[in-house]
Design a protein around this motif. Structure first.
Motif, PDB file in Angstrom:
ATOM      1  N   THR A  39       0.858  -1.181   0.000  1.00 54.02           N
ATOM      2  CA  THR A  39       0.000   0.000   0.000  1.00 54.02           C
ATOM      3  C   THR A  39       0.896   1.233   0.000  1.00 54.02           C
ATOM      4  N   LEU A  40       0.819   1.958  -1.089  1.00 61.50           N
ATOM      5  CA  LEU A  40       1.682   3.139  -1.267  1.00 61.50           C
ATOM      6  C   LEU A  40       3.154   2.774  -1.091  1.00 61.50           C
ATOM      7  N   GLY A  41       3.504   1.596  -1.641  1.00 59.67           N
ATOM      8  CA  GLY A  41       4.900   1.151  -1.630  1.00 59.67           C
ATOM      9  C   GLY A  41       5.336   0.437  -0.368  1.00 59.67           C
ATOM     10  N   LYS A  42       4.451   0.274   0.609  1.00 59.81           N
ATOM     11  CA  LYS A  42       4.801  -0.372   1.861  1.00 59.81           C
ATOM     12  C   LYS A  42       4.072  -1.710   1.982  1.00 59.81           C
ATOM     13  N   TYR A  43       4.814  -2.728   2.429  1.00 62.14           N
ATOM     14  CA  TYR A  43       4.204  -4.045   2.600  1.00 62.14           C
ATOM     15  C   TYR A  43       3.166  -3.998   3.719  1.00 62.14           C
ATOM     16  N   THR A  44       1.951  -4.467   3.368  1.00 66.70           N
ATOM     17  CA  THR A  44       0.867  -4.422   4.359  1.00 66.70           C
ATOM     18  C   THR A  44       0.212  -5.776   4.628  1.00 66.70           C
ATOM     19  N   GLY A  45       0.512  -6.800   3.872  1.00 65.93           N
ATOM     20  CA  GLY A  45      -0.101  -8.097   4.156  1.00 65.93           C
ATOM     21  C   GLY A  45       0.195  -9.126   3.072  1.00 65.93           C
ATOM     22  N   THR A  46      -0.133 -10.373   3.432  1.00 67.89           N
ATOM     23  CA  THR A  46       0.069 -11.499   2.515  1.00 67.89           C
ATOM     24  C   THR A  46      -1.275 -12.145   2.253  1.00 67.89           C
ATOM     25  N   LYS A  47      -1.579 -12.357   0.995  1.00 68.77           N
ATOM     26  CA  LYS A  47      -2.836 -12.965   0.594  1.00 68.77           C
ATOM     27  C   LYS A  47      -2.600 -14.427   0.200  1.00 68.77           C
ATOM     28  N   SER A  48      -3.559 -15.276   0.615  1.00 68.48           N
ATOM     29  CA  SER A  48      -3.477 -16.687   0.266  1.00 68.48           C
ATOM     30  C   SER A  48      -4.118 -16.925  -1.092  1.00 68.48           C
ATOM     31  N   SER A  49      -4.121 -18.193  -1.510  1.00 70.59           N
ATOM     32  CA  SER A  49      -4.672 -18.531  -2.818  1.00 70.59           C
ATOM     33  C   SER A  49      -6.180 -18.296  -2.836  1.00 70.59           C
ATOM     34  N   GLY A  50      -6.688 -17.932  -4.011  1.00 75.83           N
ATOM     35  CA  GLY A  50      -8.112 -17.657  -4.168  1.00 75.83           C
ATOM     36  C   GLY A  50      -8.367 -16.253  -4.687  1.00 75.83           C
ATOM     37  N   LEU A  51      -9.603 -15.759  -4.503  1.00 76.99           N
ATOM     38  CA  LEU A  51     -10.002 -14.431  -4.966  1.00 76.99           C
ATOM     39  C   LEU A  51      -9.701 -13.396  -3.876  1.00 76.99           C
ATOM     40  N   ASN A  52      -8.950 -12.349  -4.262  1.00 73.56           N
ATOM     41  CA  ASN A  52      -8.586 -11.290  -3.319  1.00 73.56           C
ATOM     42  C   ASN A  52      -8.882  -9.938  -3.962  1.00 73.56           C
ATOM     43  N   VAL A  53      -9.183  -8.943  -3.104  1.00 71.42           N
ATOM     44  CA  VAL A  53      -9.539  -7.604  -3.575  1.00 71.42           C
ATOM     45  C   VAL A  53      -8.568  -6.593  -2.982  1.00 71.42           C
TER      46      VAL A  53
END
Length: 310
Positions: A39-53
């Motif tokens: 987010t704005l160049g900063k790491y904010t989270g890790t998403k797992s497999s599947g549909l992400n927004v």
């Protein structure tokens, strides 16, 4: 009409923008991937497999492949401890364990792992002699894997396996090793042949010894059987004589002979005795009184017969 056309274009533009915005916000992460959201160049989270927004423009997603991968280390010349140059070819298997570290702690992991493998390969093989290098591939694989796994741990990567594909010594060393192996094989063949001849001689001697022992045992068994047969024959003859005497004895007593008949039998017996080759005749004590005169006459006849023969 112009106003209507402008309004229509504006509406279509808004619809297109919304469609693009929604399409950009939807991210699909595959089963073998992890999605890193910035987010704005900063790491904010890790998403797992599947549909992400995500929020377009403000956020972006970096996909990291979590599958095990392979790095082929190009053949390189390495000098062993005994100053022999060999060409080594290796393969590295690795897998990402922490997608955040592999993205933010190292710029190009594949290149870094390749250079690290080349450097440590020189160090590991440089501490070993040529013979050990050719016969200790598993040891080289283990040492190289441990060194690389420790070095890549801060990058969020685990080195699962390191395989040495081939180690090629110089041509002259290969020829010398071929001659050495040929001589060793000939030596083993000669030893095996000599051992076979020795074993054959031992078995032959053992066979001859066993044959002599068996012959001796056969002779012994034959002698024992013959002695047993002779003893059995003697026993049978003795039993037959015993039976004969018992039968005659019983028959005499059952016949109840008179004194006259006994006297006649004595005379017949004395006659048979007189016909023998003995020069002396011994009479039983109980019969000496009865047959004294008869014995004297038998002795006279015996003497006259002897003179006539002379």
């Amino acid at each position: 009409m112009i106003i209507y056309g402008g309004f229509t274009f504006f509406v279509l533009s808004i619809i297109a923008f919304v469609f693009i915005f929604i399409a950009s916000s939807i991210k699909i992460v595959r089963q073998y991937e992890k999605g890193l959201v910035e987010t704005l160049g900063k790491y904010t989270g890790t998403k797992s497999s599947g549909l992400n927004v995500i929020v377009p423009i403000f956020q972006r997603m970096l996909r990291v492949d979590m599958r095990e991968r392979v790095i082929d280390v190009p053949p390189q010349s390495v000098i062993t401890k005994d100053n022999v140059s060999v060409v080594v070819d290796a393969i590295i298997y690795f897998q990402v364990t922490d997608p955040v570290k592999v993205v933010y702690n190292i710029e190009n992991f594949a290149l870094a792992a390749l250079k690290l493998a080349q450097t440590n390969l020189r160090n590991v093989i440089g501490d070993m002699e040529l013979d050990s290098t050719l016969t200790s591939r598993e040891k080289i694989n283990t040492q190289l894997r441990e060194v690389m796994d420790e070095a890549t741990d801060k990058w969020g990567v685990k080195v699962t396996r390191v395989e040495i594909q081939k180690i090629d010594p110089p041509r002259d060393i290969t020829d010398a090793m071929s001659k050495q192996m040929k001589a060793e094989r000939e030596k083993r063949a000669n030893i095996l042949e000599a051992e076979g001849l020795r074993q054959a001689a031992i078995l032959k001697a053992e066979g001859a010894k066993q044959a002599v022992i068996l012959d001796a045992e056969a002779v012994k068994e034959k002698q024992v059987l013959e002695a047993t047969g002779q003893a059995e024959a003697i026993r049978k003859v003795a039993e037959a004589e015993k039976y004969k005497i018992e039968v005659v004895y019983n028959a005499i007593h059952e016949g109840k002979p008179t004194n006259d008949l006994i006297a006649i039998k004595y005379l017949e017996a004395l006659g048979n005795i007189a016909d023998g080759q003995a020069t002396k005749v011994f009479l039983p004590l109980e019969t000496s009184g009865v047959t004294a005169s008869i014995a004297g006459i038998a002795e006279l006849f015996k003497g006259s017969n002897i003179k006539e023969k002379k």
